[in-house]
Design an enzyme around this catalytic site. Structure first.
Site, PDB file in Angstrom:
ATOM      1  N   ILE A   1       3.345   4.790   5.692  1.00  0.00           N
ATOM      2  CA  ILE A   1       4.536   4.690   6.398  1.00  0.00           C
ATOM      3  C   ILE A   1       5.217   5.934   6.036  1.00  0.00           C
ATOM      4  O   ILE A   1       4.999   6.717   5.129  1.00  0.00           O
ATOM      5  CB  ILE A   1       5.347   3.460   5.962  1.00  0.00           C
ATOM      6  CG1 ILE A   1       5.698   3.381   4.558  1.00  0.00           C
ATOM      7  CG2 ILE A   1       4.757   2.151   6.434  1.00  0.00           C
ATOM      8  CD1 ILE A   1       6.657   2.199   3.919  1.00  0.00           C
TER       9      ILE A   1
ATOM     10  N   ASN B   1      -6.343  11.305   2.441  1.00  0.00           N
ATOM     11  CA  ASN B   1      -5.423  10.236   2.150  1.00  0.00           C
ATOM     12  C   ASN B   1      -3.717  10.494   2.271  1.00  0.00           C
ATOM     13  O   ASN B   1      -3.406  10.481   3.657  1.00  0.00           O
ATOM     14  CB  ASN B   1      -5.948   9.618   1.020  1.00  0.00           C
ATOM     15  CG  ASN B   1      -5.725   8.106   0.665  1.00  0.00           C
ATOM     16  OD1 ASN B   1      -4.567   7.580   0.754  1.00  0.00           O
ATOM     17  ND2 ASN B   1      -6.767   7.443   0.821  1.00  0.00           N
TER      18      ASN B   1
ATOM     19  N   GLU C   1       0.580  -1.289   0.097  1.00  0.00           N
ATOM     20  CA  GLU C   1      -0.231   0.089   0.014  1.00  0.00           C
ATOM     21  C   GLU C   1       0.829   1.482  -0.008  1.00  0.00           C
ATOM     22  O   GLU C   1       0.510   2.335  -0.551  1.00  0.00           O
ATOM     23  CB  GLU C   1      -0.926   0.016   1.174  1.00  0.00           C
ATOM     24  CG  GLU C   1      -2.199   0.955   1.084  1.00  0.00           C
ATOM     25  CD  GLU C   1      -1.813   2.417   1.537  1.00  0.00           C
ATOM     26  OE1 GLU C   1      -2.679   3.231   1.095  1.00  0.00           O
ATOM     27  OE2 GLU C   1      -0.868   2.532   2.042  1.00  0.00           O
ATOM     28  N   ASP C   2       2.038   1.320   0.613  1.00  0.00           N
ATOM     29  CA  ASP C   2       2.702   2.439   0.789  1.00  0.00           C
ATOM     30  C   ASP C   2       4.381   2.067   0.666  1.00  0.00           C
ATOM     31  O   ASP C   2       4.537   1.020   0.975  1.00  0.00           O
ATOM     32  CB  ASP C   2       2.499   3.297   1.961  1.00  0.00           C
ATOM     33  CG  ASP C   2       2.770   4.684   1.977  1.00  0.00           C
ATOM     34  OD1 ASP C   2       3.312   5.280   0.775  1.00  0.00           O
ATOM     35  OD2 ASP C   2       2.674   5.474   2.980  1.00  0.00           O
TER      36      ASP C   2
ATOM     37  N   ASP D   1      -4.196   8.752  -4.376  1.00  0.00           N
ATOM     38  CA  ASP D   1      -3.889   7.999  -3.189  1.00  0.00           C
ATOM     39  C   ASP D   1      -2.601   8.472  -2.446  1.00  0.00           C
ATOM     40  O   ASP D   1      -2.580   9.719  -1.929  1.00  0.00           O
ATOM     41  CB  ASP D   1      -3.728   6.605  -3.469  1.00  0.00           C
ATOM     42  CG  ASP D   1      -4.078   5.596  -2.122  1.00  0.00           C
ATOM     43  OD1 ASP D   1      -3.718   5.893  -1.037  1.00  0.00           O
ATOM     44  OD2 ASP D   1      -4.749   4.551  -2.250  1.00  0.00           O
ATOM     45  N   ASN D   2      -1.749   7.752  -2.117  1.00  0.00           N
ATOM     46  CA  ASN D   2      -0.326   8.297  -1.520  1.00  0.00           C
ATOM     47  C   ASN D   2       0.437   8.993  -2.354  1.00  0.00           C
ATOM     48  O   ASN D   2       0.759   9.158  -3.781  1.00  0.00           O
ATOM     49  CB  ASN D   2       0.581   6.914  -1.262  1.00  0.00           C
ATOM     50  CG  ASN D   2      -0.186   6.337   0.068  1.00  0.00           C
ATOM     51  OD1 ASN D   2      -0.523   6.956   0.824  1.00  0.00           O
ATOM     52  ND2 ASN D   2      -0.526   5.040  -0.185  1.00  0.00           N
TER      53      ASN D   2
ATOM     54  N   HIS E   1      -0.406   0.259   7.193  1.00  0.00           N
ATOM     55  CA  HIS E   1      -1.122   1.137   6.025  1.00  0.00           C
ATOM     56  C   HIS E   1       0.026   1.914   5.494  1.00  0.00           C
ATOM     57  O   HIS E   1       0.905   1.776   5.067  1.00  0.00           O
ATOM     58  CB  HIS E   1      -2.324   1.643   6.811  1.00  0.00           C
ATOM     59  CG  HIS E   1      -3.276   2.134   5.854  1.00  0.00           C
ATOM     60  ND1 HIS E   1      -4.465   2.494   6.542  1.00  0.00           N
ATOM     61  CD2 HIS E   1      -3.229   2.448   4.556  1.00  0.00           C
ATOM     62  CE1 HIS E   1      -5.214   2.903   5.471  1.00  0.00           C
ATOM     63  NE2 HIS E   1      -4.216   2.962   3.976  1.00  0.00           N
TER      64      HIS E   1
ATOM     65  N   ASP F   1      -2.638   8.098   6.594  1.00  0.00           N
ATOM     66  CA  ASP F   1      -1.229   7.919   6.074  1.00  0.00           C
ATOM     67  C   ASP F   1      -0.645   8.954   7.052  1.00  0.00           C
ATOM     68  O   ASP F   1      -1.308   9.723   7.913  1.00  0.00           O
ATOM     69  CB  ASP F   1      -0.915   8.458   4.721  1.00  0.00           C
ATOM     70  CG  ASP F   1       0.197   8.434   4.078  1.00  0.00           C
ATOM     71  OD1 ASP F   1       1.081   7.680   4.669  1.00  0.00           O
ATOM     72  OD2 ASP F   1       0.556   9.101   3.053  1.00  0.00           O
TER      73      ASP F   1
END
EC number: 3.1.1.2
Length: 354
Positions: free
Chosen positions: A116, A223, A53-54, A268-269, A114, A168
């Site tokens: 980082i 997010n 995810e990250d 998202d990230n 999730h 996040d």
């Protein structure tokens, strides 16, 4: 007369529900299909099968991956396997992902990482901050990275009432960070209701051992979050509003919004190229496919590069896009020395040479 009133109220309620449902579909970009944009030198990373995810990369080329996220309403290819932290040395000729050992005493069975972020202290100590959802709760875990042992020493678990739905994090000190709450509530049903009604109650929180406070609010679903190379600005992705917010950071750690960049995708990230300040974004072209998983029509992937975000007309480039045939549900894109890593919510991860 009473029946007419009841029918009228029912009609109004149904109309409102229909309008909210249509608005949610628009926020999810439920009808959008993506056109492929390929990169010539890419391969899937061995050992990442159920999401990354990250991703965060140190200046020396060591990349950290949070893997194995389980989230209510999201598909999982490994529902019974705990999450973990992997590392890849991008300076190697053929980099490969290795799982980092975590110190005894930390609950590995419920580890559900999730977002980082890393922080390097003045004495070169490397801290890794991990958003964790043990049993779908919300904590922030702080680790010390011990490179010689390829391990993480757990230092602290952070819980706070102002961190009810953490997504996040961006570290700004050895025990200091900004974090996004993608919802105001922690209860799954109330989260769904909050999203459905489009309440815009998500926020950003600053945490330190001496002070915890809300520093920005009014987001649809806050997010990804990151900080500019000069430490002057905080960037926040509002995934369902398709926006990136630029906020000025003050000496008291409060934030003031400077501008909003509107995009045509679910952002998202956010990762920052330290050499240029460019923002690399893992995006979801069609959010509905994320939540209603169909292996015959999987969620697509999209990576954007944003240059000169502080200017009047930032340059937005689609670097990579795929219909899900290779990579499903891209959530992050990070660069280092001509190499690009693309992670996903619950699928594979991609290594590319630019």
């Amino acid at each position: 007369m009473g029946r007419l009133v009841a029918v009228g109220l029912l009609g109004i309620a149904l109309a409102l529900l229909g309008e909210r449902l249509l608005a949610l579909r628009n926020r999810l970009k439920a009808s959008r299909e993506v056109e492929s944009v390929d990169l010539p030198h890419c391969h899937l990373i061995k050992g990442i099968e159920a999401g990354s995810e990250d991703i965060d990369i140190l200046p020396n080329g060591l990349a950290f991956f949070s893997v194995g996220l389980k989230f209510p309403g999201l598909h999982s290819f490994a529902p019974d396997k705990p999450g973990g932290i992997l590392m890849m040395d991008l300076k190697e000729e053929k980099p490969r992902a290795r799982e980092l050992r975590i110190s005894r005493g930390f609950d590995l069975a419920s580890f559900n990482p999730h977002g980082i972020s890393t922080f390097i202290d003045n004495d070169d100590t490397v801290y890794l901050f991990v958003v964790n959802h043990p049993e779908f709760k919300n904590t922030v875990e702080i680790f010390k990275f011990e490179e010689a042992e390829n391990s993480l020493l757990h230092l602290k678990t952070v819980k706070h009432e102002l961190l009810p739905s953490v997504n996040d994090i961006t570290a700004v000190g050895p025990a200091h960070f900004y974090a996004t709450n993608d919802h105001y509530f922690s209860d799954p049903f109330l989260k769904y209701l909050e999203t459905y009604l489009n309440l815009h109650w998500a926020n950003v929180v600053y945490y330190s051992p001496n002070e915890v406070k809300v520093v920005a609010e009014g987001f649809d679903s806050a997010n990804g979050i990151n900080i500019s190379p000069d430490d002057k600005y905080i960037y926040v992705a509002d995934i369902l509003a398709h926006e990136i917010h630029v906020l000025e950071k003050h000496t008291n750690m409060n934030l003031t919004q400077l501008k909003v960049l509107e995009l045509d995708t679910l952002v998202d990230n956010l990762s920052i190229d330290p050499s240029s300040g460019d923002i690399w974004v893992g995006c979801h072209p069609n959010g509905q496919k994320l939540f209603v998983y169909d292996p015959n029509n999987p969620p697509s992937s999209e990576v954007l590069r944003i240059q000169n975000i502080l200017s009047e007309k930032p340059t937005v480039t689609t670097v990579y896009a795929n219909n899900g045939s290779v990579l499903q549900g891209s959530s992050v894109a990070s660069v280092y020395d001509g190499k690009l890593l693309i992670g996903t919510l619950y699928h594979r991860a991609l290594y590319c040479e630019l």
